[in-house]
Design a protein around this motif. Structure first.
Motif, PDB file in Angstrom:
ATOM      1  N   LEU A 186      37.968   8.640 -22.979  1.00 55.77           N
ATOM      2  CA  LEU A 186      37.106   7.609 -22.397  1.00 55.77           C
ATOM      3  C   LEU A 186      37.487   6.242 -22.954  1.00 55.77           C
ATOM      4  O   LEU A 186      37.461   6.021 -24.163  1.00 55.77           O
ATOM      5  N   ASP A 187      37.857   5.316 -22.065  1.00 59.76           N
ATOM      6  CA  ASP A 187      38.243   3.989 -22.528  1.00 59.76           C
ATOM      7  C   ASP A 187      37.013   3.152 -22.859  1.00 59.76           C
ATOM      8  O   ASP A 187      35.889   3.470 -22.452  1.00 59.76           O
ATOM      9  N   ALA A 188      37.234   2.070 -23.601  1.00 57.92           N
ATOM     10  CA  ALA A 188      36.128   1.252 -24.101  1.00 57.92           C
ATOM     11  C   ALA A 188      35.318   0.634 -22.968  1.00 57.92           C
ATOM     12  O   ALA A 188      34.086   0.540 -23.060  1.00 57.92           O
ATOM     13  N   ASP A 189      35.973   0.212 -21.901  1.00 56.53           N
ATOM     14  CA  ASP A 189      35.256  -0.435 -20.793  1.00 56.53           C
ATOM     15  C   ASP A 189      34.315   0.548 -20.098  1.00 56.53           C
ATOM     16  O   ASP A 189      33.169   0.203 -19.782  1.00 56.53           O
ATOM     17  N   THR A 190      34.807   1.761 -19.854  1.00 53.12           N
ATOM     18  CA  THR A 190      33.964   2.760 -19.199  1.00 53.12           C
ATOM     19  C   THR A 190      32.803   3.169 -20.098  1.00 53.12           C
ATOM     20  O   THR A 190      31.668   3.336 -19.634  1.00 53.12           O
ATOM     21  N   ARG A 191      33.074   3.309 -21.386  1.00 49.07           N
ATOM     22  CA  ARG A 191      32.018   3.657 -22.329  1.00 49.07           C
ATOM     23  C   ARG A 191      30.932   2.576 -22.336  1.00 49.07           C
ATOM     24  O   ARG A 191      29.733   2.868 -22.315  1.00 49.07           O
ATOM     25  N   ALA A 192      31.364   1.299 -22.344  1.00 51.51           N
ATOM     26  CA  ALA A 192      30.404   0.190 -22.348  1.00 51.51           C
ATOM     27  C   ALA A 192      29.623   0.140 -21.030  1.00 51.51           C
ATOM     28  O   ALA A 192      28.416  -0.157 -21.019  1.00 51.51           O
ATOM     29  N   TYR A 193      30.305   0.423 -19.938  1.00 51.90           N
ATOM     30  CA  TYR A 193      29.658   0.421 -18.620  1.00 51.90           C
ATOM     31  C   TYR A 193      28.572   1.496 -18.561  1.00 51.90           C
ATOM     32  O   TYR A 193      27.463   1.266 -18.052  1.00 51.90           O
ATOM     33  N   TRP A 194      28.874   2.675 -19.094  1.00 53.53           N
ATOM     34  CA  TRP A 194      27.905   3.768 -19.094  1.00 53.53           C
ATOM     35  C   TRP A 194      26.706   3.432 -19.975  1.00 53.53           C
ATOM     36  O   TRP A 194      25.558   3.687 -19.597  1.00 53.53           O
ATOM     37  N   GLU A 195      26.964   2.840 -21.131  1.00 56.15           N
ATOM     38  CA  GLU A 195      25.866   2.461 -22.022  1.00 56.15           C
ATOM     39  C   GLU A 195      24.983   1.392 -21.364  1.00 56.15           C
ATOM     40  O   GLU A 195      23.751   1.423 -21.481  1.00 56.15           O
ATOM     41  N   ALA A 196      25.617   0.439 -20.671  1.00 53.36           N
ATOM     42  CA  ALA A 196      24.848  -0.596 -19.969  1.00 53.36           C
ATOM     43  C   ALA A 196      24.023   0.011 -18.834  1.00 53.36           C
ATOM     44  O   ALA A 196      22.888  -0.420 -18.581  1.00 53.36           O
ATOM     45  N   THR A 197      24.594   1.015 -18.175  1.00 54.63           N
ATOM     46  CA  THR A 197      23.866   1.690 -17.099  1.00 54.63           C
ATOM     47  C   THR A 197      22.634   2.407 -17.643  1.00 54.63           C
ATOM     48  O   THR A 197      21.536   2.323 -17.069  1.00 54.63           O
ATOM     49  N   LYS A 198      22.792   3.090 -18.747  1.00 58.50           N
ATOM     50  CA  LYS A 198      21.652   3.790 -19.359  1.00 58.50           C
ATOM     51  C   LYS A 198      20.583   2.786 -19.814  1.00 58.50           C
ATOM     52  O   LYS A 198      19.373   3.044 -19.659  1.00 58.50           O
ATOM     53  N   LYS A 199      21.011   1.657 -20.346  1.00 58.93           N
ATOM     54  CA  LYS A 199      20.050   0.632 -20.763  1.00 58.93           C
ATOM     55  C   LYS A 199      19.299   0.085 -19.558  1.00 58.93           C
ATOM     56  O   LYS A 199      18.072  -0.142 -19.615  1.00 58.93           O
ATOM     57  N   HIS A 200      20.012  -0.122 -18.456  1.00 60.92           N
ATOM     58  CA  HIS A 200      19.379  -0.601 -17.225  1.00 60.92           C
ATOM     59  C   HIS A 200      18.312   0.383 -16.751  1.00 60.92           C
ATOM     60  O   HIS A 200      17.217  -0.020 -16.340  1.00 60.92           O
ATOM     61  N   ILE A 201      18.622   1.678 -16.825  1.00 59.56           N
ATOM     62  CA  ILE A 201      17.652   2.690 -16.400  1.00 59.56           C
ATOM     63  C   ILE A 201      16.402   2.619 -17.266  1.00 59.56           C
ATOM     64  O   ILE A 201      15.277   2.684 -16.750  1.00 59.56           O
ATOM     65  N   GLN A 202      16.579   2.471 -18.562  1.00 60.32           N
ATOM     66  CA  GLN A 202      15.418   2.394 -19.458  1.00 60.32           C
ATOM     67  C   GLN A 202      14.557   1.176 -19.143  1.00 60.32           C
ATOM     68  O   GLN A 202      13.320   1.250 -19.158  1.00 60.32           O
ATOM     69  N   ILE A 203      15.191   0.062 -18.855  1.00 64.78           N
ATOM     70  CA  ILE A 203      14.447  -1.159 -18.504  1.00 64.78           C
ATOM     71  C   ILE A 203      13.688  -0.962 -17.193  1.00 64.78           C
ATOM     72  O   ILE A 203      12.508  -1.317 -17.074  1.00 64.78           O
ATOM     73  N   GLN A 204      14.360  -0.361 -16.213  1.00 66.52           N
ATOM     74  CA  GLN A 204      13.731  -0.146 -14.919  1.00 66.52           C
ATOM     75  C   GLN A 204      12.589   0.862 -14.987  1.00 66.52           C
ATOM     76  O   GLN A 204      11.627   0.776 -14.226  1.00 66.52           O
ATOM     77  N   LYS A 205      12.674   1.822 -15.893  1.00 67.05           N
ATOM     78  CA  LYS A 205      11.597   2.803 -16.041  1.00 67.05           C
ATOM     79  C   LYS A 205      10.277   2.129 -16.399  1.00 67.05           C
ATOM     80  O   LYS A 205       9.208   2.595 -16.005  1.00 67.05           O
ATOM     81  N   ALA A 206      10.368   1.020 -17.136  1.00 63.17           N
ATOM     82  CA  ALA A 206       9.159   0.305 -17.517  1.00 63.17           C
ATOM     83  C   ALA A 206       8.649  -0.618 -16.417  1.00 63.17           C
ATOM     84  O   ALA A 206       7.502  -1.055 -16.454  1.00 63.17           O
ATOM     85  N   ALA A 207       9.512  -0.913 -15.432  1.00 60.32           N
ATOM     86  CA  ALA A 207       9.154  -1.895 -14.420  1.00 60.32           C
ATOM     87  C   ALA A 207       8.986  -1.304 -13.024  1.00 60.32           C
ATOM     88  O   ALA A 207       8.307  -1.889 -12.182  1.00 60.32           O
ATOM     89  N   ASP A 208       9.575  -0.137 -12.762  1.00 61.66           N
ATOM     90  CA  ASP A 208       9.593   0.414 -11.410  1.00 61.66           C
ATOM     91  C   ASP A 208       9.303   1.904 -11.489  1.00 61.66           C
ATOM     92  O   ASP A 208      10.057   2.674 -12.101  1.00 61.66           O
ATOM     93  N   GLU A 209       8.233   2.338 -10.882  1.00 61.66           N
ATOM     94  CA  GLU A 209       7.818   3.738 -10.968  1.00 61.66           C
ATOM     95  C   GLU A 209       8.829   4.681 -10.344  1.00 61.66           C
ATOM     96  O   GLU A 209       8.848   5.878 -10.662  1.00 61.66           O
ATOM     97  N   ARG A 210       9.690   4.168  -9.481  1.00 65.53           N
ATOM     98  CA  ARG A 210      10.711   5.036  -8.880  1.00 65.53           C
ATOM     99  C   ARG A 210      11.714   5.534  -9.912  1.00 65.53           C
ATOM    100  O   ARG A 210      12.397   6.533  -9.687  1.00 65.53           O
ATOM    101  N   PHE A 211      11.819   4.821 -11.031  1.00 64.76           N
ATOM    102  CA  PHE A 211      12.743   5.222 -12.092  1.00 64.76           C
ATOM    103  C   PHE A 211      12.075   6.080 -13.156  1.00 64.76           C
ATOM    104  O   PHE A 211      12.740   6.558 -14.079  1.00 64.76           O
ATOM    105  N   ALA A 212      10.765   6.270 -13.041  1.00 65.23           N
ATOM    106  CA  ALA A 212       9.998   6.875 -14.136  1.00 65.23           C
ATOM    107  C   ALA A 212      10.458   8.293 -14.471  1.00 65.23           C
ATOM    108  O   ALA A 212      10.419   8.704 -15.623  1.00 65.23           O
ATOM    109  N   GLY A 213      10.921   9.041 -13.470  1.00 61.39           N
ATOM    110  CA  GLY A 213      11.302  10.422 -13.706  1.00 61.39           C
ATOM    111  C   GLY A 213      12.722  10.618 -14.188  1.00 61.39           C
ATOM    112  O   GLY A 213      13.142  11.754 -14.405  1.00 61.39           O
ATOM    113  N   LEU A 214      13.471   9.533 -14.378  1.00 59.19           N
ATOM    114  CA  LEU A 214      14.871   9.656 -14.791  1.00 59.19           C
ATOM    115  C   LEU A 214      14.967   9.822 -16.298  1.00 59.19           C
ATOM    116  O   LEU A 214      14.216   9.228 -17.071  1.00 59.19           O
TER     117      LEU A 214
END
Length: 216
Positions: A186-214
């Motif tokens: 896994l290259d550094a860019d892909t690893r960072a992209y995945w971590e940013a994606t997971k962080k985005h999901i956590q932020i959205q879980k607090a703001a959008d109920e559609r993300f709550a079950g993820l």
């Protein structure tokens, strides 16, 4: 459509074909003048050209882009929208001026495009695995998985009917498994992209109920 004629007859370089195809998709996505039949024909042309691109990665990204032809925001919202930053709130649809068609909202075609993209990634994975013995890494399909996840998340935020929490969760688990399997490649860019994606999901879980079950 003249753009497709120019694409076929005047664009020979493979990289230029990729750029041109994405430009066509972007333009069509902002057009609200085509009838349903005409738009279906144009979308089919785009997906057909995407399948003929030289590299699997380019095919995957073009098919993902084509999915947006099946889901438009209301014209007024599209003029000012910056993507999914508003958490998927729907703008009021204004009265349609003469000649303007209502926005396309075809959840089944969105999902069909994204499933096609996943098949392209699976083919890329098999291709890389077959050449891994020659010294080439077999994890080069991983960035594509993460990109597709982000398309799923976008459509979840827009309220696309086929994009349920369960569907997105299933893909998240698949991608997490793939990234774990190929962790050493896994290259550094892909690893960072995945971590940013997971962080985005956590932020959205607090703001959008559609993300709550993820869960990631």
């Amino acid at each position: 459509m003249q753009a497709f004629t120019l694409y076929e007859e005047s664009v020979a370089d493979s990289r230029q074909k990729v750029t041109a195809l994405h430009a066509i998709v972007g333009t069509l996505h902002r057009c609200y003048v085509f009838s349903s039949d005409n738009r279906d024909a144009l979308t089919q042309s785009v997906t057909s050209y995407a399948a003929k691109l030289l590299k699997r990665a380019d095919q995957c990204r073009a098919v993902c882009a084509a999915s947006h032809l099946a889901w438009q925001e209301p014209a007024a919202a599209a003029d000012t929208s910056t993507g999914a930053a508003d958490g998927g709130a729907e703008a009021a649809e204004p009265d349609q001026p003469p000649g303007r068609q209502p926005p396309v909202r075809d959840a089944q075609k969105v999902m069909a495009c994204l499933k096609r993209a996943l098949k392209v990634v699976a083919a890329a994975k098999q291709q890389r695995a077959a050449t891994a013995r020659a010294g080439k890494g077999s994890g080069q399909h991983l960035p594509l998985y993460v990109e597709i996840v982000n398309h799923y998340l976008y459509y979840l935020s827009r309220g696309v009917e086929t994009m349920s929490t369960g569907v997105v969760q299933q893909l998240l688990e698949l991608v997490a498994s793939e990234l774990s399997q190929y962790d050493q490649e896994l290259d550094a860019d892909t690893r960072a992209y995945w971590e940013a994606t997971k962080k985005h999901i956590q932020i959205q879980k607090a703001a959008d109920e559609r993300f709550a079950g993820l869960s990631v």
